[in-house]
Design an enzyme around this catalytic site. Structure first.
Site, short mmCIF file in Angstrom:
data_model
loop_
_atom_site.label_atom_id
_atom_site.label_comp_id
_atom_site.label_asym_id
_atom_site.label_seq_id
_atom_site.Cartn_x
_atom_site.Cartn_y
_atom_site.Cartn_z
N HIS A 1 4.14 -8.25 3.06
CA HIS A 1 3.80 -7.82 1.70
C HIS A 1 3.89 -6.30 1.59
O HIS A 1 3.07 -5.58 2.16
CB HIS A 1 2.39 -8.28 1.31
N HIS B 1 5.59 -2.80 -1.06
CA HIS B 1 6.19 -2.31 -2.32
C HIS B 1 7.10 -1.14 -1.97
O HIS B 1 6.68 0.02 -1.98
CB HIS B 1 5.11 -1.89 -3.32
N GLN C 1 5.48 -6.43 -12.59
CA GLN C 1 4.26 -5.63 -12.38
C GLN C 1 3.36 -5.57 -13.62
O GLN C 1 2.14 -5.61 -13.53
CB GLN C 1 4.64 -4.22 -11.95
N HIS D 1 1.12 -12.04 -6.53
CA HIS D 1 -0.10 -11.26 -6.45
C HIS D 1 -1.15 -12.11 -7.16
O HIS D 1 -1.03 -12.36 -8.37
CB HIS D 1 0.06 -9.92 -7.17
N GLU E 1 -6.14 -10.39 -7.39
CA GLU E 1 -6.46 -9.10 -6.77
C GLU E 1 -7.51 -8.44 -7.64
O GLU E 1 -7.25 -7.53 -8.43
CB GLU E 1 -5.20 -8.22 -6.66
N ASP F 1 1.30 -3.66 2.29
CA ASP F 1 1.17 -3.48 0.84
C ASP F 1 1.68 -2.11 0.37
O ASP F 1 2.62 -2.02 -0.38
CB ASP F 1 -0.27 -3.72 0.37
#
Ligand code: FE2
Length: 413
Positions: free
Chosen positions: A57, A59, A152, A210, A213, A309
């Site tokens: 995971h 970005h 996102q 996701h 969270e 992440d």
């Protein structure tokens, strides 16, 4: 029989000593005392040989951007999303490619040979998607980069995001993403989970959301994800990333939820460095740490991997691409300090995420000739020291070497 590469005198994560013979990009033999010739022979010197580190995971479109255009003052997920929206307007495709390649080099040096990166598809310029598709091509053969089409700003909350997920998949992005807890309502979040799972099922893809969270114990999209996974026949191909609300849920509800996740074979990817940083920001004391219930998920038979992440981006100022840092933090926060639990934590950044990504990694004959030699004598020693990766081998080729630093002791006692 002459091998291409023979690594002698290594210690495997299970403690066994073995030589590893490689040819044609694959592991051919793993056993003590291999005497056959090889084009190149390397002595591991009794050090730990591990399968590659895998980050399930990340970005990569945002990495290495810390401070641009400003720093996240509140330290929250939500300010990070606002800050990322500002940055998206300012960065070019070339900026993203340059930052991502810099990160790939650092990660490979730490023995990371596969990364699942979410890529924001709500950037209307599509710079993010095109940049990471280019990066995926440029690192191919050394690093496996798997991309997730990640809306996102919300599948429904951001106009056109649902179409952009499809557009990204058509362009070659690998996995369906989502962010149900960021939709306007719980109902929209549930609808986004349904849409993502149906899209993944239609295209025969994996889905990685996701999911929850949040510190809100009533954020229960994991329940919908598990249910939709079963309905759409995605068992084993669906992943819930983060799942931090489970930290704050009522125990009675979790007792019902865990068997559902197990039945659906939904994978879980907590991200310890980031979860404990972003969560609990609205608490006084005691402050919740925000990481999901890792030991309980493992005990229920759920596949759980730790992810990195973020590294130096709108959400997190630190990070180095070292999955041993991730596992080190993870085992602390999850109270995984027994010897067996620490060995499990090591697997959660090596073998387990490789399985989630569907990679043929491992230290057995027939697996890809990709491995890491560490300046440590055991998996637990590696977690304690987070030492130099002496040698990184990808598909039978040495792709990175590190010389450990040495300390000269001058004190007299
Ligand atoms: Fe993430």
């Amino acid at each position: 029989m002459a091998f291409d590469l023979l690594l002698k005198n290594g210690v495997l994560p299970d403690g066994c000593r073995a030589d590893i013979a490689m040819s044609d990009g694959f592991i051919q033999a793993v056993e003590p005392g291999i005497t056959a010739e090889a084009a190149e022979v390397i002595d591991a010197g009794g050090k730990l040989v591990s399968p590659p580190f895998v980050d399930a995971h990340f970005h990569m479109d945002a990495t290495q951007s810390y401070g641009q255009p400003r720093v996240n003052q509140s330290g929250t997920l939500l300010e990070g999303i606002v800050l990322w929206s500002e940055l998206k307007q300012l960065q070019s495709r070339e900026d993203i490619v340059a930052r991502a390649l810099k990160y790939c080099r650092e990660a490979i040096g730490k023995g990371v040979l596969a990364i699942r990166s979410h890529v924001d598809v709500t950037d209307e310029s599509f710079n993010t998607v095109e940049a990471l598709l280019e990066v995926r091509d440029r690192v191919r053969g050394v690093l496996d980069l798997q991309l997730v089409a990640f809306p996102q700003d919300g599948w429904f909350r951001s106009e056109g995001a649902d179409a952009n997920v499809v557009r990204a998949l058509d362009a070659g992005v690998d996995v369906v993403g989502g962010i149900p807890h960021f939709e306007r309502t719980m109902a929209d979040g549930a609808a986004a989970v349904r849409a993502a799972c149906e899209l993944a099922a239609d295209r025969g893809l994996m889905v990685d959301l996701h999911c929850d969270e949040s510190d809100d114990p009533l954020s229960r999209h994991i329940e919908t994800l598990a249910s939709e996974t079963i309905r759409c026949g995605l068992q084993g191909r669906a992943t819930g990333s983060h799942l931090t609300s489970m930290h704050s849920m009522d125990n009675y509800y979790v007792a019902k939820l865990l068997p559902l996740i197990t039945e659906a074979r939904v994978n879980a990817i907590p991200n310890p460095l980031i979860n404990i940083t972003l969560q609990g920001r609205m608490d006084s004391y005691p402050k919740r740490r925000g990481m999901t219930r890792v030991p309980e998920l493992l005990a229920a038979g759920v596949t759980v991997a730790f992810g990195q992440d973020c590294v130096q981006d709108p959400w997190y100022p630190l990070g180095s691409g070292d999955m041993l840092d991730v596992a080190h933090m993870g085992l602390h926060v999850a109270h995984m300090t027994s010897p067996d639990a620490m060995r499990t934590a090591f697997d959660m950044v090596t073998r387990t995420p490789a399985g989630i990504l569907g990679l043929n990694f491992g230290l057995e004959p027939g697996k890809r000739a990709s491995l890491v030699l560490l300046d440590a004598t055991s998996a637990i020693d590696a977690l304690r020291l987070r030492p130099a990766r002496l040698l990184v081998v990808s598909n039978g080729c040495v792709v990175a070497r590190t010389t450990p630093s040495t300390t000269e002791m001058t004190a007299d006692f």
